[in-house]
Write a protein that holds these residues in place. Structure first.
Motif, PDB file in Angstrom:
ATOM      1  N   SER A 131       0.946  -1.251  -0.093  1.00 42.35           N
ATOM      2  CA  SER A 131       0.189   0.136  -0.081  1.00 42.35           C
ATOM      3  C   SER A 131       0.755   1.105   0.023  1.00 42.35           C
ATOM      4  CB  SER A 131      -0.792   0.134   1.106  1.00 42.35           C
ATOM      5  OG  SER A 131      -1.568   1.245   1.481  1.00 42.35           O
ATOM      6  N   ALA A 132       0.401   2.227  -0.447  1.00 36.81           N
ATOM      7  CA  ALA A 132       1.047   3.745  -0.540  1.00 36.81           C
ATOM      8  C   ALA A 132       1.248   4.123   0.670  1.00 36.81           C
ATOM      9  CB  ALA A 132       0.577   4.614  -1.311  1.00 36.81           C
ATOM     10  N   ILE A 133       0.537   3.691   1.788  1.00 40.44           N
ATOM     11  CA  ILE A 133       0.835   4.166   3.177  1.00 40.44           C
ATOM     12  C   ILE A 133       2.122   3.392   3.637  1.00 40.44           C
ATOM     13  CG2 ILE A 133      -1.373   5.315   3.447  1.00 40.44           C
ATOM     14  CD1 ILE A 133      -2.142   2.846   5.105  1.00 40.44           C
ATOM     15  N   GLY A 181      -3.178   7.569  -8.110  1.00 46.12           N
ATOM     16  CA  GLY A 181      -4.196   6.607  -7.794  1.00 46.12           C
ATOM     17  C   GLY A 181      -4.520   6.503  -6.157  1.00 46.12           C
ATOM     18  N   PRO A 182      -3.557   6.367  -5.543  1.00 49.57           N
ATOM     19  CA  PRO A 182      -3.712   6.001  -3.950  1.00 49.57           C
ATOM     20  C   PRO A 182      -4.393   7.125  -3.160  1.00 49.57           C
ATOM     21  CG  PRO A 182      -1.459   5.580  -4.542  1.00 49.57           C
ATOM     22  CD  PRO A 182      -2.101   6.162  -5.893  1.00 49.57           C
ATOM     23  N   SER A 211      -1.853  12.191   4.227  1.00 49.03           N
ATOM     24  CA  SER A 211      -0.773  13.014   4.588  1.00 49.03           C
ATOM     25  C   SER A 211       0.460  12.255   4.755  1.00 49.03           C
ATOM     26  CB  SER A 211      -0.940  13.658   5.994  1.00 49.03           C
ATOM     27  OG  SER A 211      -2.080  14.647   5.965  1.00 49.03           O
ATOM     28  N   GLN A 212       0.338  10.990   5.032  1.00 49.21           N
ATOM     29  CA  GLN A 212       1.525  10.107   5.366  1.00 49.21           C
ATOM     30  C   GLN A 212       1.996   9.804   3.801  1.00 49.21           C
ATOM     31  OE1 GLN A 212       0.556   6.615   7.620  1.00 49.21           O
ATOM     32  NE2 GLN A 212       2.371   5.727   6.931  1.00 49.21           N
ATOM     33  N   VAL A 213       1.172   9.702   2.933  1.00 52.67           N
ATOM     34  CA  VAL A 213       1.666   9.208   1.566  1.00 52.67           C
ATOM     35  C   VAL A 213       2.323  10.438   0.970  1.00 52.67           C
ATOM     36  CG1 VAL A 213       0.731   8.929  -0.828  1.00 52.67           C
ATOM     37  CG2 VAL A 213      -0.308   7.508   1.117  1.00 52.67           C
ATOM     38  N   ALA A 226       6.211  10.578  -0.275  1.00 53.27           N
ATOM     39  CA  ALA A 226       6.707  11.124  -1.553  1.00 53.27           C
ATOM     40  C   ALA A 226       7.739  12.067  -1.385  1.00 53.27           C
ATOM     41  CB  ALA A 226       5.356  11.667  -2.243  1.00 53.27           C
ATOM     42  N   TYR A 227       7.547  12.916  -0.494  1.00 50.70           N
ATOM     43  CA  TYR A 227       8.692  13.975  -0.218  1.00 50.70           C
ATOM     44  C   TYR A 227       9.969  13.310   0.037  1.00 50.70           C
ATOM     45  CZ  TYR A 227      10.449  18.295   1.937  1.00 50.70           C
ATOM     46  OH  TYR A 227      11.532  19.161   2.252  1.00 50.70           O
TER      47      TYR A 227
END
Length: 275
Positions: free
Chosen positions: A98-100, A117-118, A129-131, A135-136
């Protein structure tokens, strides 16, 4: 991310591959490719988070990028690997997460990130916010990310032709003027709709600089039936409209009322991750 969402994509992997080939969704496809071409670095490593069956990953690999794919659906990733290897291409990795759970990726490991998509499926703000924070974190300073949301205002417009019967209740219309959380029996699966200002707020809170944002369907938003008709009846007009829409997806007069909003961001130079 919900097992409901995972099950949906496991069961519809082939549909996800073909979705971007239908006449209306080709607008989204071309607009997103244009943003990638315009804002991603010329070379480097791209992490495709929520890669699905690999449509965008294949384009990037064919252009010479290194690409890591991550998706919560093992069936989507299996299809992506089959399509990629069938073309004689090779991805860096296929990560079923999962993205998270992006913690499996190292800090500053990539030059560009796709999150297309996520964020459609995370109902809780803290998970979105976690995703965004991850990403950052995985971007190198100066790296660019494309993050997509489903835009309530665009869904409201599309609903006039796609599900107008629900508007017999006027309250249903006004719901789309704000963010919404839809559960499995209310949408195609569990999903989250937002509005541009709210999306920008979430992304800025993650430390990103916003470069621009686009409405993927541009001035053709909500015109699925008309666009599909022109595809059959007048391919020349269809092609001209497709090109113009993809070229004007960043235009302010269109981008706030399209179904898919793509926000282009940069991790500032000389930045540090403190999340």
């Amino acid at each position: 991310m919900s097992r409901i969402v995972q099950a949906y994509y496991d069961n519809h992997a082939d549909r996800e591959w073909s979705r971007l080939e239908n006449p209306y969704s080709r607008v989204e496809w071309l607009s997103t490719l244009r943003l990638m071409d315009r804002y991603f670095p010329d070379t480097g490593h791209i992490c495709d988070i929520g890669s699905g069956p690999g449509r965008y990953a294949i384009e990037l690999l064919q252009q010479g990028y290194q690409v890591t794919l991550m998706d919560l659906s093992s069936n989507e990733l299996a299809l992506a690997q089959k399509r990629i290897e069938g073309l004689g291409l090779q991805a860096e990795a296929y990560l079923c997460e999962s993205a998270i759970n992006m913690h499996v990726l190292h800090d500053q490991c990539c030059d560009g990130v796709l999150v297309l998509g996520p964020l459609y499926h995370l109902l809780k703000e803290e998970e979105r916010s976690q995703v965004i924070r991850h990403a950052y974190r995985i971007l190198k300073p100066g790296g660019v990310a494309l993050l997509a949301y489903i835009n309530s205002w665009g869904v409201l417009k599309a609903g006039v032709s796609e599900f107008s019967e629900s508007y017999r209740d006027p309250e249903e219309i006004y719901k789309y003027l704000q963010e919404q959380q839809l559960h499995e029996n209310e949408g195609f699966t569990q999903c989250y709709f937002t509005i541009p200002a709210k999306a920008m707020e979430e992304i800025k809170a993650g430390g990103f600089e916003i470069i621009t944002y686009a409405g993927a369907e541009s001035f053709l938003a909500g015109m699925r039936e008309e666009v599909s008709r022109l595809y059959i009846e007048d391919p020349v007009v269809y092609g001209n409209l497709l090109q113009a829409a993809s070229e004007t997806s960043e235009a302010p007069q269109y981008r706030d009322a399209t179904e898919h909003m793509v926000i282009v961001v940069r991790r500032p130079e000389n930045s540090e991750f403190g999340g």
